[in-house]
Design a protein around this motif. Structure first.
Motif, PDB file in Angstrom:
ATOM      1  N   TYR A 140      -4.984   5.586  -7.135  1.00 38.57           N
ATOM      2  CA  TYR A 140      -5.750   5.304  -5.910  1.00 38.57           C
ATOM      3  C   TYR A 140      -6.872   4.310  -6.204  1.00 38.57           C
ATOM      4  N   TYR A 195       1.774   2.389  -3.478  1.00 38.66           N
ATOM      5  CA  TYR A 195       0.755   3.134  -4.217  1.00 38.66           C
ATOM      6  C   TYR A 195       0.787   4.611  -3.832  1.00 38.66           C
ATOM      7  N   LEU A 226      -6.736  -4.078  -3.403  1.00 39.29           N
ATOM      8  CA  LEU A 226      -6.870  -4.419  -1.984  1.00 39.29           C
ATOM      9  C   LEU A 226      -8.207  -5.101  -1.705  1.00 39.29           C
ATOM     10  N   PRO A 270      -8.556   0.901   1.427  1.00 42.87           N
ATOM     11  CA  PRO A 270      -7.280   1.608   1.624  1.00 42.87           C
ATOM     12  C   PRO A 270      -7.176   2.173   3.033  1.00 42.87           C
ATOM     13  N   SER A 271      -5.951   2.321   3.507  1.00 44.87           N
ATOM     14  CA  SER A 271      -5.719   2.839   4.855  1.00 44.87           C
ATOM     15  C   SER A 271      -6.126   4.314   4.926  1.00 44.87           C
ATOM     16  N   GLU A 294       0.821  -1.216   0.000  1.00 44.24           N
ATOM     17  CA  GLU A 294       0.000   0.000   0.000  1.00 44.24           C
ATOM     18  C   GLU A 294       0.851   1.262   0.000  1.00 44.24           C
ATOM     19  N   ALA A 313      -5.390   0.914  -6.529  1.00 42.50           N
ATOM     20  CA  ALA A 313      -5.047   0.354  -5.221  1.00 42.50           C
ATOM     21  C   ALA A 313      -6.282  -0.140  -4.494  1.00 42.50           C
ATOM     22  N   ARG A 314      -7.354   0.628  -4.554  1.00 42.76           N
ATOM     23  CA  ARG A 314      -8.586   0.234  -3.857  1.00 42.76           C
ATOM     24  C   ARG A 314      -9.134  -1.063  -4.438  1.00 42.76           C
ATOM     25  N   LEU A 330      -3.585   6.543   3.049  1.00 47.68           N
ATOM     26  CA  LEU A 330      -3.711   6.584   1.597  1.00 47.68           C
ATOM     27  C   LEU A 330      -4.960   7.369   1.198  1.00 47.68           C
ATOM     28  N   SER A 331      -6.028   7.206   1.939  1.00 44.42           N
ATOM     29  CA  SER A 331      -7.257   7.952   1.653  1.00 44.42           C
ATOM     30  C   SER A 331      -7.046   9.445   1.848  1.00 44.42           C
TER      31      SER A 331
END
Length: 1001
Positions: free
Chosen positions: A202, A182, A209, A217-218, A179, A205-206, A221-222
């Protein structure tokens, strides 16, 4: 010895030559021992590693036999004990342990906001990898990935972007669930001007994951995604202090500062001490894309401000560059063309000097904005003042609760009675943040009610005092005084004594050892811990520091006789430290001792200033012991004024037994300004010394001041004596002399001798300089692979020394070798990196050198338009700075060759003519003159004239045919057909007086 296991096993002797460890089993055994270097490895672990699941019946005896053979084969010290075997080596000589240390230190530097140091440490550590980690150590691969990500983050913070995108994408292909990767890719794309792609990453990545882990996302990252959606730049900060506590309140003030900076280029936060100006400036700076924080509190004179800013920017003087260059000119060069917010904190005690520097920078660097903190305005036209008021009641109470909860876990400040008491406390303290924090710290031992009662009593007494004093002296001083009275006598005594140490900044404060030695208090650990608990000290990384307000108060309580005694003890301790460090700065312990002295810079300067007034002879000793440290760390120019004061204090004659130290002080005093009287005095004193010098680096400063011909003086040989470092240094000086005289074979032999000597002592500075010259000679002979090996090793040492200008020089040297190998893209990358380092270092002359190299690479690859752009940029840069004549010759030749390639023969002739005029001067090298001769030969109408010019060029190069991209096949054929008498004549001219060779031709 050096050992490598990050890839195929590699064992090197102390001189760098490879050693053979033997077959598969000895290599496996050595690897197992190296993984636990200097630690005992059990017999069973070693047997499992060597024989796996099918060990022989006599496995222990077989292992012992393998160990014995390994000892004999490599001369290793392997201790045998009841628990197993221990390979006695320095863990730092094993690449895996060195990598782990560098990765750890790089991560710490990244966390502290020192991005340049983080990038250098991490890049050095990652450069140790030559292949995959040993198959049974997957954790090393994880550590390597973490280090790569940290290095990318540091590069992003330093302005990287487009060049990182491909690297991060490749990493994501290998680690699709990473993560953090990204996030790095989003930031790199955004920095490269591709925000839409960053937002798509993003979504990618979403999706990954969710599909692979069923997770979102964490929050981090958000949050980054949200920042990019709002069009904000990811923040890049230099040296902004990390904060250990939550920032409370001040939302209105932050908004006002942002608005003011949007319309003004100088905003000054004003207010009394303790009002929170520093914290507010730090928080305001964090919102800006590129910010550099400079702490001015430790400075005592305004002339040190430019150096403090250069240090914060990561700019330092070069080891081999022009010495004594004006700091303000260097600062302007470092900031010119950059969009930067410069935070100047605590200007009040140097307000005039701060105003001068700020005015100069704002007038010359159009992209610069300054946010200053001061108790009074700087008084510059265009300055906008932003008074920092006390905290309002609500934020003040919240600050109190936050700090109270930190010292008393579970603290509840919401009960009605406590709310009223807290509000009363904050009102009594006038909402000053520092006063509130000090008061909250008392809740370790008091209740809120007891605190309110005592504080109220204190302020009722205070209210009858001198009403003409500033509010800070009526409130903040009272809080400090009240906290002081809560200390016992031993704590007060130590607090007073600690004020003798330099305050402020990372180089302030003291170690436990220094406290014990200077303060004369044995085993002070418990007292220091108690003072830290009571907020009188900050304890971090083994150092104890005082807040300036508390330090000033405690200093007032110190009687003058004790103060003089403490200053004497302080100066004596740091003189011992400097003299202990001096020889280690020239050996294998160079890096840790450089770091230690850097950490103590504030104290060392304070000790030197005390000696100036109280004991000038000790001042000479201290300055002498620190002189090489200043050179290695790029600090020498800052000490010129101090050296002059010290020399004047001592008088016209050196004290008995301190002749060398006196002369060194004189050499430090004449840097860059041509003070002939002081120089003559130092030269005369040194010339009278007929014994071995205690400080052999004196020869370096001497030859820099009076000229390299001093290295041939017989007195210098006697002064160097048998010291191995001094002998190696002398070989460097003689090597340059032979090089300038046109005797490359003798010069190369001397540099090889110097390298052997510096390897023996372990000095990185000496090895880097010797390897650089040896790499040049290997390149001239056409030994490209060997040249790159030598230069790469030199680069390793220059990076260890954190020497950006020297690293830039070596990257240019490396790029030139790659050009002659036809590797134009790789050469361009080296020249580009060299230019970036030089630009950040504020060294325009080296930026020009890198641009010239990029021009050569573009021209030789056929892109003449791009080549012309680079050459013209190099010429423009060189016109605004100190610059060597030889490199200007190269630029003229490059422009001429571009013009010739594009069919503009008349223009080419003009450029070649200018190059010829310059090359007949005294500052050019034989190789440069040879290239001028070759360029003139390419335009000669008469064949005999061309042949004569090419013969002179061959003689100047020292060989008949050179593998150079600018020497055409036609020219090579002409050389082969030269009549012997023509070549002999040219060789004679070239071997004696190179400029005359071209002039006569």
């Amino acid at each position: 010895m050096r050992f490598g296991i990050l890839g195929p096993l590699d064992v090197r002797a102390s001189d760098g030559s490879p050693l053979d460890a033997g077959g598969p089993r000895p290599r496996a055994l050595l690897t197992a021992l190296l993984l636990d270097a200097d630690r005992t490895v059990s017999v069973q672990r070693l047997i499992d590693g060597l024989y796996g699941e099918t060990p022989p019946a006599n496995a222990a005896n077989a292992l012992q036999s393998q160990v014995s053979r390994l000892r004999k084969r490599l001369g290793l010290e392997i201790e045998t004990g009841p628990a197993g075997y221990r390979l006695v080596v320095d863990p730092d000589s094993v690449d895996v342990h060195r990598f782990e240390r560098l990765a750890r230190e790089g991560g710490q530097a990244l966390g502290a906001g020192d991005h340049a140091r983080a990038a250098a440490l991490l890049r050095e550590g990652l450069g140790l990898w030559r292949g995959p980690a040993p198959h049974d150590l997957p954790k090393l691969d994880e550590l390597r990935l973490g280090a790569v990500q940290d290095r990318i983050e540091a590069d992003l913070a330093l302005g990287g972007g487009a060049e990182l995108v491909a690297e991060v994408r490749e990493l994501i292909a290998r680690y699709p669930l990473g993560e953090r990767l990204y996030g790095l890719l989003m930031r790199a794309l955004h920095a490269a001007g591709r925000p839409a792609e960053a937002l798509r990453v993003y979504e990618e990545a979403r999706r990954v994951l969710a599909d692979e882990l069923g997770a979102d996302p964490s929050p981090e990252l958000s949050a980054l995604h949200l920042e990019l959606l709002r069009g904000r730049e990811p923040v890049r900060q230099r040296g902004v202090p990390a904060q250990l506590t939550r920032f409370v309140g001040r939302a209105e003030e932050l908004a006002r500062i942002d608005a003011l900076l949007a319309g003004a280029r100088l905003v000054t936060l004003t207010g009394p001490g303790g009002a929170g100006k520093t914290r507010l400036a730090v928080e305001a700076g964090r919102a800006h894309a590129d910010v550099c924080y400079v702490e001015l509190a430790p400075l005592t004179v305004g002339t040190g401000i430019p150096y403090a800013i250069l240090t914060a920017l990561g700019v330092r003087e070069g080891l081999r560059g022009p010495q004594g260059e004006e700091a303000t000119e260097r600062l302007v060069a470092a900031l010119e063309g950059r969009e930067l917010l410069l935070v100047l904190d605590n200007c009040e005690h140097l307000v005039e000097g701060a105003a001068q520097v700020a005015g100069l920078l704002l007038g010359t660097c159009s992209g610069l904005r300054i946010l200053a903190t001061s108790r009074e305005a700087l008084g510059i036209t265009g300055e906008v003042l932003c008074p920092v008021p006390p905290l309002a009641a609500g934020p003040a109470a919240q600050l109190f609760r936050d700090r109270a909860a930190a010292v008393r876990p579970g603290f509840d400040g919401d009960e009605h009675a406590r709310v009223a008491a807290i509000d009363g406390i904050c009102a009594a303290l006038d909402g000053l943040p520092l006063a509130i924090e000090l008061a909250a710290a008392r809740l370790r031992t008091l209740t809120v009610d007891e605190l309110a009662e005592r504080l109220g009593d204190r302020f009722r007494v205070l209210s009858r005092g001198d009403r003409t004093k500033a509010p800070r002296h009526r409130t903040l001083r009272a809080v400090v005084e009240w906290s002081w009275e809560l200390l016992d006598q031993e704590e007060r005594d130590l607090a007073c004594r600690l004020t003798v140490f330099a305050g402020g900044g990372l180089s302030g404060g003291a170690t436990l050892d220094a406290v014990e030695a200077v303060c004369g208090i044995p085993y002070p650990e418990d007292l220091l811990a108690s003072l830290a608990e009571k907020s009188f000290l900050e304890a971090s990384d083994g150092r104890y520091r005082m807040l300036e307000t508390i330090r000033a108060f405690c200093a007032e309580q110190l009687p003058d006789p004790l103060l003089r005694e403490l200053r004497d003890a302080h100066a004596a301790y740091f003189l011992r430290l400097a003299e202990e460090a001096e020889p280690r700065l020239r050996g294998r312990d160079q890096l840790p001792w450089l770091e230690r002295l850097s950490t103590e810079r504030g104290n060392l300067d304070a000790a030197l200033r005390h000696c100036l007034d109280a004991a000038p002879s000790d001042g000479l000793r201290l300055m002498a012991a620190l002189s090489w440290f200043w050179r290695l760390h790029g600090l020498a120019s800052e000490r010129v004024d101090l050296a002059r004061e010290l020399m004047d204090a001592v008088g016209p004659e050196p004290p008995p037994g301190l002749e060398e130290e006196y002369a060194l002080c004189g050499l430090n005093a004449v840097m860059g300004d041509g003070d002939e009287a002081r120089l003559a005095c130092a030269d005369q004193v040194l010339a009278s010394i007929d014994h071995q010098l205690r400080l052999p680096f004196t020869v370096v400063l001497w030859t820099l001041a009076v000229g390299p011909e001093r290295s041939r003086d017989e007195r210098v040989h006697a002064q160097v004596g048998s010291d191995p470092w001094g002998r190696a240094l002398l070989a460097v000086g003689l090597g340059f002399q032979e090089q300038f005289a046109g005797r490359p074979a003798a010069s190369e032999a001397l540099f090889a001798q110097a390298l052997a000597g510096f390897r023996e002592t372990g000095d990185r500075w000496g090895m880097a300089n010797s390897l650089d010259q040896l790499g040049m000679y290997a390149d001239w002979r056409g030994e490209r692979t060997r040249a790159l090996e030598l230069i790469d090793e030199a680069l390793h040492y220059a990076r260890e020394l954190a020497a950006p200008e020297e690293t830039s020089d070596l990257l240019c040297r490396r790029g030139a070798v790659l050009l002659r190998s036809g590797a134009y893209e790789e050469a361009t990358a080296d020249f580009t990196r060299a230019g970036e380092l030089a630009r950040v270092a504020g060294a325009p002359e080296k930026v020009a050198g890198a641009l010239w190299g990029m021009g050569d690479a573009a021209r030789l690859s056929g892109d003449t338009a791009r080549a012309r752009e680079h050459y013209e940029a190099a010429l423009e840069t060189s016109a605004r700075s100190w610059y060597s004549v030889g490199q200007t010759v190269h630029i003229f030749l490059g422009l001429g060759r571009v013009a010739l390639a594009e069919g503009r023969a008349d223009e080419a002739d003009e450029w070649f003519a200018q190059a010829r005029t310059l090359s007949t001067g005294a500052q050019t090298h034989g190789l440069e003159v040879a290239q001028v001769a070759e360029a003139l030969a390419s335009r000669a109408v008469e064949p005999e004239r061309a042949a004569t010019l090419l013969g002179a060029a061959s003689a100047l190069r020292g060989q008949l045919i050179v593998d150079d991209p600018d020497v055409t096949p036609v020219e090579r054929r002409i050389r082969r057909m030269l009549a012997p008498e023509v070549y002999k004549k040219a060789f004679a001219l070239g071997g004696s007086l190179r400029q005359d060779a071209v002039r006569e031709s």
